[in-house]
Design a protein around this motif. Structure first.
Motif, mmCIF file in Angstrom:
data_model
loop_
_atom_site.group_PDB
_atom_site.id
_atom_site.type_symbol
_atom_site.label_atom_id
_atom_site.label_comp_id
_atom_site.label_asym_id
_atom_site.label_seq_id
_atom_site.Cartn_x
_atom_site.Cartn_y
_atom_site.Cartn_z
ATOM 1 N N PRO A 127 7.448 8.580 10.740
ATOM 2 C CA PRO A 127 7.760 7.824 9.523
ATOM 3 C C PRO A 127 6.841 6.628 9.346
ATOM 4 O O PRO A 127 6.300 6.090 10.322
ATOM 5 N N ALA A 128 6.665 6.215 8.095
ATOM 6 C CA ALA A 128 5.792 5.088 7.788
ATOM 7 C C ALA A 128 6.293 4.382 6.542
ATOM 8 O O ALA A 128 7.055 4.945 5.742
ATOM 9 N N MET A 129 5.849 3.135 6.368
ATOM 10 C CA MET A 129 6.197 2.366 5.176
ATOM 11 C C MET A 129 4.963 1.627 4.681
ATOM 12 O O MET A 129 4.294 0.937 5.446
ATOM 13 N N SER A 130 4.685 1.791 3.394
ATOM 14 C CA SER A 130 3.618 1.027 2.760
ATOM 15 C C SER A 130 4.241 -0.120 1.978
ATOM 16 O O SER A 130 5.244 0.063 1.293
ATOM 17 N N PHE A 131 3.631 -1.298 2.079
ATOM 18 C CA PHE A 131 4.114 -2.450 1.299
ATOM 19 C C PHE A 131 3.639 -2.393 -0.148
ATOM 20 O O PHE A 131 4.219 -3.054 -1.007
ATOM 21 N N THR A 132 2.573 -1.621 -0.422
ATOM 22 C CA THR A 132 1.932 -1.745 -1.729
ATOM 23 C C THR A 132 1.719 -0.451 -2.500
ATOM 24 O O THR A 132 1.569 -0.499 -3.724
ATOM 25 N N ALA A 133 1.642 0.699 -1.853
ATOM 26 C CA ALA A 133 1.350 1.947 -2.563
ATOM 27 C C ALA A 133 2.404 2.206 -3.639
ATOM 28 O O ALA A 133 3.602 1.998 -3.428
ATOM 29 N N GLY A 134 1.963 2.686 -4.787
ATOM 30 C CA GLY A 134 2.879 2.924 -5.904
ATOM 31 C C GLY A 134 3.430 4.328 -5.936
ATOM 32 O O GLY A 134 4.086 4.728 -6.905
ATOM 33 N N ASP A 135 3.188 5.102 -4.896
ATOM 34 C CA ASP A 135 3.612 6.496 -4.885
ATOM 35 C C ASP A 135 3.759 6.930 -3.435
ATOM 36 O O ASP A 135 3.244 6.279 -2.525
ATOM 37 N N SER A 136 4.465 8.034 -3.222
ATOM 38 C CA SER A 136 4.571 8.615 -1.885
ATOM 39 C C SER A 136 4.284 10.101 -1.993
ATOM 40 O O SER A 136 4.833 10.776 -2.858
ATOM 41 N N ARG A 137 3.442 10.609 -1.108
ATOM 42 C CA ARG A 137 3.092 12.032 -1.121
ATOM 43 C C ARG A 137 3.593 12.732 0.147
ATOM 44 O O ARG A 137 3.133 13.824 0.465
ATOM 45 N N SER A 138 4.523 12.087 0.849
ATOM 46 C CA SER A 138 5.062 12.675 2.068
ATOM 47 C C SER A 138 6.521 12.280 2.220
ATOM 48 O O SER A 138 6.908 11.158 1.871
ATOM 49 N N LYS A 139 7.305 13.166 2.762
ATOM 50 C CA LYS A 139 8.717 12.839 3.000
ATOM 51 C C LYS A 139 8.860 11.803 4.109
ATOM 52 O O LYS A 139 9.936 11.220 4.289
ATOM 53 N N TYR A 140 7.764 11.577 4.847
ATOM 54 C CA TYR A 140 7.807 10.597 5.934
ATOM 55 C C TYR A 140 7.326 9.211 5.498
ATOM 56 O O TYR A 140 7.432 8.260 6.275
ATOM 57 N N LEU A 141 6.810 9.105 4.283
ATOM 58 C CA LEU A 141 6.285 7.820 3.814
ATOM 59 C C LEU A 141 7.220 7.178 2.804
ATOM 60 O O LEU A 141 7.526 7.753 1.752
ATOM 61 N N PHE A 142 7.660 5.956 3.097
ATOM 62 C CA PHE A 142 8.500 5.170 2.197
ATOM 63 C C PHE A 142 7.660 3.996 1.696
ATOM 64 O O PHE A 142 6.930 3.391 2.474
ATOM 65 N N THR A 143 7.749 3.711 0.412
ATOM 66 C CA THR A 143 6.903 2.654 -0.125
ATOM 67 C C THR A 143 7.714 1.587 -0.843
ATOM 68 O O THR A 143 8.651 1.892 -1.590
ATOM 69 N N MET A 144 7.343 0.337 -0.587
ATOM 70 C CA MET A 144 7.953 -0.807 -1.269
ATOM 71 C C MET A 144 7.154 -1.221 -2.492
ATOM 72 O O MET A 144 7.566 -2.112 -3.222
ATOM 73 N N GLY A 145 6.008 -0.591 -2.691
ATOM 74 C CA GLY A 145 5.162 -0.957 -3.815
ATOM 75 C C GLY A 145 5.779 -0.561 -5.149
ATOM 76 O O GLY A 145 6.678 0.281 -5.221
ATOM 77 N N PHE A 146 5.276 -1.159 -6.221
ATOM 78 C CA PHE A 146 5.741 -0.797 -7.544
ATOM 79 C C PHE A 146 5.363 0.649 -7.866
ATOM 80 O O PHE A 146 4.255 1.094 -7.595
ATOM 81 N N HIS A 147 6.291 1.365 -8.487
ATOM 82 C CA HIS A 147 6.039 2.704 -8.989
ATOM 83 C C HIS A 147 5.030 2.601 -10.140
ATOM 84 O O HIS A 147 5.110 1.687 -10.956
ATOM 85 N N TYR A 148 4.080 3.519 -10.196
ATOM 86 C CA TYR A 148 3.034 3.447 -11.212
ATOM 87 C C TYR A 148 3.606 3.326 -12.627
ATOM 88 O O TYR A 148 3.154 2.492 -13.421
ATOM 89 N N GLU A 149 4.576 4.165 -12.940
ATOM 90 C CA GLU A 149 5.111 4.177 -14.305
ATOM 91 C C GLU A 149 6.132 3.067 -14.529
ATOM 92 O O GLU A 149 6.037 2.297 -15.492
ATOM 93 N N LYS A 150 7.117 2.963 -13.636
ATOM 94 C CA LYS A 150 8.250 2.064 -13.869
ATOM 95 C C LYS A 150 7.955 0.613 -13.498
ATOM 96 O O LYS A 150 8.418 -0.312 -14.176
#
Length: 414
Positions: A127-150
């Motif tokens: 598992p991993a967490m990004s503070f900034t990415a606006g998207d996730s392309r893996s079930k193991y990656l959780f992101t706190m970044g803003f969603h591109y659209e929303k």
């Protein structure tokens, strides 16, 4: 105040040499967490902004008894430098997993780094967490970044509509001006549809060359399109160059409402210098961001005081803004997941992240959200963004949504 320097970052990281090394806890009973950071390269400011607050909160968690559900296990940070690149992200992530045996990976990963990390996560099921990415392309990656659209695209367009409808500003045509990479392009695509849906027209699409040493041509292209407003995602470097070009050309004909560090990063004032910054940042310019100092949130006020005390004690430079608070909040999200998992098992930790929920009123919710929780897309369910304006002293003031407002939008000034 100035920016957080590279020297300050290394002091904050507790690392040596180029910043690589292990930040070790004292207890043998630890949970090893890999920190994938752009310590070197053109994204180094992200590490300088986010890692010291993250480590500060981790140290605080450890000092206050560690992870309770694991009988007080301490969090041990293992730092790796991806050199701001995709290749470094993949190779260092693989090293962290296979050699350092980390249970989890975290870091301020932009989109290109996130895409490079995903194959490693999927292969090793870590598992991993990004503070900034606006998207996730893996079930193991959780992101706190803003969603591109929303989180990135919609708030600037909504604020433009607010300025037009509620404040009477003449905004009928909008130019999309954006850093020319995947995130900037995707956000512009969403904004193009949103602008039309809001009853405005798209005056032009102007991608900003990320390798350019000067952005005068970008401002000239904006000027020729004659838009009533400009929006889009800008990274810090492109933002600095665009603001400098705008000042040089004395271009004040349009309203800028942008998202990303190129509009909102608290380091911009120092990067531009007070004279240029006041000339452009406080004139016909607004930004959307995830955090603004001065919001009425007790937990945020408390952590701001703590972080400022840490900055002063270690002779680091400020000011504290969106990215510093994002780093501190990321440590609290990690703590919540570890408490739920009850172990450093990667599968258990992955499942725990999907159950994290830090609700409004919590002493560890620093962001202006109703809650921090991950949806089925592994992005945060609450994508609240604030619209802000710069003040003549270099501080920022929240304007919108109404519940966070601390002032009125500055009127248009030709």
């Amino acid at each position: 105040m100035g920016t957080v320097s590279r020297r300050s970052f290394v002091i904050g990281a507790g690392a040596v040499g180029l910043g690589l090394g292990k930040v070790r806890a004292q207890s043998a009973k630890t949970i090893r967490v890999g920190m994938l950071l752009p310590i070197s390269g053109n994204l180094a400011q992200y590490a300088a902004n986010m890692f010291p607050p993250f480590k500060f909160i981790v140290d605080k968690i450890n000092a206050e008894g560690g992870i309770k559900s694991m009988n007080g296990a301490r969090i041990e940070l293992v730092v790796a430098d991806n050199a701001s690149g995709s290749a470094g992200t993949a190779s260092e992530a693989r090293r962290l997993v296979t050699q350092e045996k980390v249970s989890f990976i975290a870091g301020p990963l932009v989109t290109s780094e996130m895409l490079a990390l995903v194959p490693v996560l999927d292969e090793y099921k870590v598992p991993a967490m990004s503070f900034t990415a606006g998207d996730s392309r893996s079930k193991y990656l959780f992101t706190m970044g803003f969603h591109y659209e929303k989180g990135y695209a919609a708030p600037p367009v909504d604020f433009l509509s607010y300025l037009a409808k509620e404040k009477g500003r003449n905004i009928r045509s909008v130019a999309l001006v954006y850093s020319n990479y995947e995130a900037g392009q995707q956000i512009a695509n969403f904004q193009e549809k949103q602008i039309v849906a809001a009853g405005m027209t798209v005056a032009a699409r102007i991608p900003v060359d990320r390798t350019a040493q000067d952005q005068t041509s970008t401002i000239l292209r904006i000027k020729s399109a004659k838009p009533d407003a400009v929006t889009g995602l800008l990274l810090t470097r492109e933002g600095v160059l665009m603001h400098q070009a705008r000042a040089n050309l004395r271009y004040n004909d349009t309203t800028f409402v942008g998202c990303g560090a190129g509009y909102a990063d608290v380091t911009l004032w120092h990067e531009l210098g007070p004279k240029v910054a006041e000339q452009v940042l406080t004139r016909n310019l607004f930004a959307t961001s995830g955090f603004v100092s001065g919001i009425d949130l007790p937990a945020a006020k408390e952590v701001l005081v703590e972080l400022q005390r840490e900055i002063d004690a270690k002779k680091m430079q400020g000011p504290i803004g969106h990215y510093q608070i994002w780093g501190a909040q990321g440590a609290r999200v990690l703590q919540a997941a570890l408490e739920l998992a009850g172990s450093g098992d990667r599968e258990a930790l992955t499942a725990a992240f999907s159950k994290v929920k830090i609700e409004q009123g919590s002493s560890v919710l620093y962001l202006p959200r109703k809650e921090l929780a991950f949806g089925s897309d592994n992005c945060l369910t609450d994508q609240t963004a604030l619209a802000l304006q710069w003040q003549p002293d270099g501080s920022q003031q929240a304007l919108w949504p109404a519940r966070f407002s601390r002032g009125e939008p500055r009127p248009y000034s030709k």
